[in-house]
Design a protein around this motif. Sequence first.
Motif, PDB file in Angstrom:
ATOM      1  N   ASP A   1      36.932  30.497  35.149  1.00 51.56           N
ATOM      2  CA  ASP A   1      38.375  30.640  35.362  1.00 51.56           C
ATOM      3  C   ASP A   1      38.987  31.294  34.127  1.00 51.56           C
ATOM      4  OD1 ASP A   1      40.972  30.523  36.154  1.00 51.56           O
ATOM      5  OD2 ASP A   1      41.101  28.330  36.227  1.00 51.56           O
ATOM      6  N   LEU A   2      38.959  32.617  34.133  1.00 46.97           N
ATOM      7  CA  LEU A   2      39.465  33.374  32.987  1.00 46.97           C
ATOM      8  C   LEU A   2      40.979  33.272  32.856  1.00 46.97           C
ATOM      9  CD1 LEU A   2      37.255  36.586  33.318  1.00 46.97           C
ATOM     10  CD2 LEU A   2      36.879  34.614  31.844  1.00 46.97           C
ATOM     11  N   SER A   3      41.658  32.833  33.916  1.00 47.16           N
ATOM     12  CA  SER A   3      43.116  32.734  33.859  1.00 47.16           C
ATOM     13  C   SER A   3      43.571  31.642  32.895  1.00 47.16           C
ATOM     14  CB  SER A   3      43.694  32.477  35.248  1.00 47.16           C
ATOM     15  OG  SER A   3      43.295  31.205  35.727  1.00 47.16           O
ATOM     16  N   LEU A   4      42.655  30.747  32.480  1.00 50.13           N
ATOM     17  CA  LEU A   4      43.012  29.697  31.516  1.00 50.13           C
ATOM     18  C   LEU A   4      43.232  30.263  30.114  1.00 50.13           C
ATOM     19  CD1 LEU A   4      40.516  26.882  32.591  1.00 50.13           C
ATOM     20  CD2 LEU A   4      42.958  27.068  33.118  1.00 50.13           C
ATOM     21  N   ILE A   5      42.716  31.443  29.871  1.00 48.37           N
ATOM     22  CA  ILE A   5      42.858  32.049  28.544  1.00 48.37           C
ATOM     23  C   ILE A   5      44.284  32.535  28.372  1.00 48.37           C
ATOM     24  CG2 ILE A   5      42.121  33.977  27.084  1.00 48.37           C
ATOM     25  CD1 ILE A   5      39.366  33.739  28.383  1.00 48.37           C
TER      26      ILE A   5
ATOM     27  N   GLU B   1      43.193  38.018  34.828  1.00 48.91           N
ATOM     28  CA  GLU B   1      41.847  37.665  35.300  1.00 48.91           C
ATOM     29  C   GLU B   1      41.376  38.674  36.346  1.00 48.91           C
ATOM     30  OE1 GLU B   1      39.403  33.856  37.049  1.00 48.91           O
ATOM     31  OE2 GLU B   1      41.532  34.043  37.572  1.00 48.91           O
ATOM     32  N   GLN B   2      42.272  39.039  37.240  1.00 49.27           N
ATOM     33  CA  GLN B   2      41.913  40.022  38.265  1.00 49.27           C
ATOM     34  C   GLN B   2      41.569  41.370  37.618  1.00 49.27           C
ATOM     35  OE1 GLN B   2      44.925  40.567  41.247  1.00 49.27           O
ATOM     36  NE2 GLN B   2      43.660  41.924  42.468  1.00 49.27           N
ATOM     37  N   ASP B   3      42.349  41.765  36.610  1.00 51.69           N
ATOM     38  CA  ASP B   3      42.062  43.022  35.902  1.00 51.69           C
ATOM     39  C   ASP B   3      40.688  42.972  35.237  1.00 51.69           C
ATOM     40  OD1 ASP B   3      44.512  44.028  36.676  1.00 51.69           O
ATOM     41  OD2 ASP B   3      45.508  43.574  34.768  1.00 51.69           O
ATOM     42  N   LEU B   4      40.370  41.829  34.594  1.00 48.87           N
ATOM     43  CA  LEU B   4      39.056  41.693  33.965  1.00 48.87           C
ATOM     44  C   LEU B   4      37.942  41.726  35.007  1.00 48.87           C
ATOM     45  CD1 LEU B   4      39.595  39.030  31.141  1.00 48.87           C
ATOM     46  CD2 LEU B   4      39.281  41.485  30.900  1.00 48.87           C
ATOM     47  N   ASN B   5      38.167  41.073  36.139  1.00 44.97           N
ATOM     48  CA  ASN B   5      37.165  41.100  37.212  1.00 44.97           C
ATOM     49  C   ASN B   5      36.923  42.523  37.691  1.00 44.97           C
ATOM     50  OD1 ASN B   5      38.120  37.924  38.801  1.00 44.97           O
ATOM     51  ND2 ASN B   5      36.897  38.336  37.011  1.00 44.97           N
TER      52      ASN B   5
ATOM     53  N   GLU C   1      37.052  45.052  35.906  1.00 46.05           N
ATOM     54  CA  GLU C   1      36.287  45.700  34.841  1.00 46.05           C
ATOM     55  C   GLU C   1      34.867  45.123  34.751  1.00 46.05           C
ATOM     56  OE1 GLU C   1      37.158  48.309  33.018  1.00 46.05           O
ATOM     57  OE2 GLU C   1      39.091  48.396  34.029  1.00 46.05           O
ATOM     58  N   GLY C   2      34.541  44.161  35.625  1.00 48.97           N
ATOM     59  CA  GLY C   2      33.190  43.595  35.634  1.00 48.97           C
ATOM     60  C   GLY C   2      33.021  42.394  34.724  1.00 48.97           C
ATOM     61  N   ILE C   3      34.107  41.798  34.282  1.00 51.50           N
ATOM     62  CA  ILE C   3      34.041  40.621  33.408  1.00 51.50           C
ATOM     63  C   ILE C   3      34.430  39.401  34.230  1.00 51.50           C
ATOM     64  CG2 ILE C   3      34.969  39.525  31.329  1.00 51.50           C
ATOM     65  CD1 ILE C   3      35.424  42.380  30.243  1.00 51.50           C
ATOM     66  N   TYR C   4      33.462  38.444  34.364  1.00 47.35           N
ATOM     67  CA  TYR C   4      33.670  37.258  35.197  1.00 47.35           C
ATOM     68  C   TYR C   4      33.412  35.964  34.442  1.00 47.35           C
ATOM     69  CZ  TYR C   4      33.024  40.863  38.746  1.00 47.35           C
ATOM     70  OH  TYR C   4      33.121  42.010  39.497  1.00 47.35           O
ATOM     71  N   ARG C   5      32.760  36.050  33.294  1.00 51.65           N
ATOM     72  CA  ARG C   5      32.311  34.844  32.602  1.00 51.65           C
ATOM     73  C   ARG C   5      32.854  34.809  31.179  1.00 51.65           C
ATOM     74  NH1 ARG C   5      27.787  32.333  34.672  1.00 51.65           N
ATOM     75  NH2 ARG C   5      28.819  30.693  33.515  1.00 51.65           N
TER      76      ARG C   5
END
Length: 166
Positions: A93-97, A105-109, A111-115
């Motif tokens: 859950d990158l949205s916690l950052i 989080e959606q933008d990072l996803n 870009e291929g970043i999920y973890r």
Amino acid sequence: MPAFTTQQWVILFLVFVLGWLLGLLSRSTKKWRRAYEAERDARVEEQREHAAAIETAEARIVELERERTAAVARASAAIDPPPASTLDLRRDDLSLIRGLGPEGEQDLNEEGIYRYAQLIGMTRAEEEELEDRLGADRGYVQQEQWREQAQLLQDGEIAEHRARFA
């Protein structure tokens, strides 16, 4: 006034016709030759221009084919899934950052970043590339301490994360 015979009239007519023809030939030869040469030169120039246009078009076709091949290769690489051994379907859950939220989080996803581990393992150059692709200011990732936050969240230190970054 003496009368002309038929034979004299024919000779007189032939002399006039011959004079007329010689006059035409002597005057118009240069004019027609110049017109012919000008037309010939114009056609040669048109053929050169046409050949140059074809050469330019062929070069552009080669360039476009190269670009198409590269684009197909990029699209193929983007579509082909990674090998099964490296495929990890879990997502953190990158949205916690702090500084991200659901949209980030959606933008990072995208870009291929999920973890969290992907954020932790990023180099400074990778951070800058990511900031450029996301349209963020340089140094934003470091300023918001995404790596440190991701480390705490990965380690399960949610309470400490909330205390430090809330």
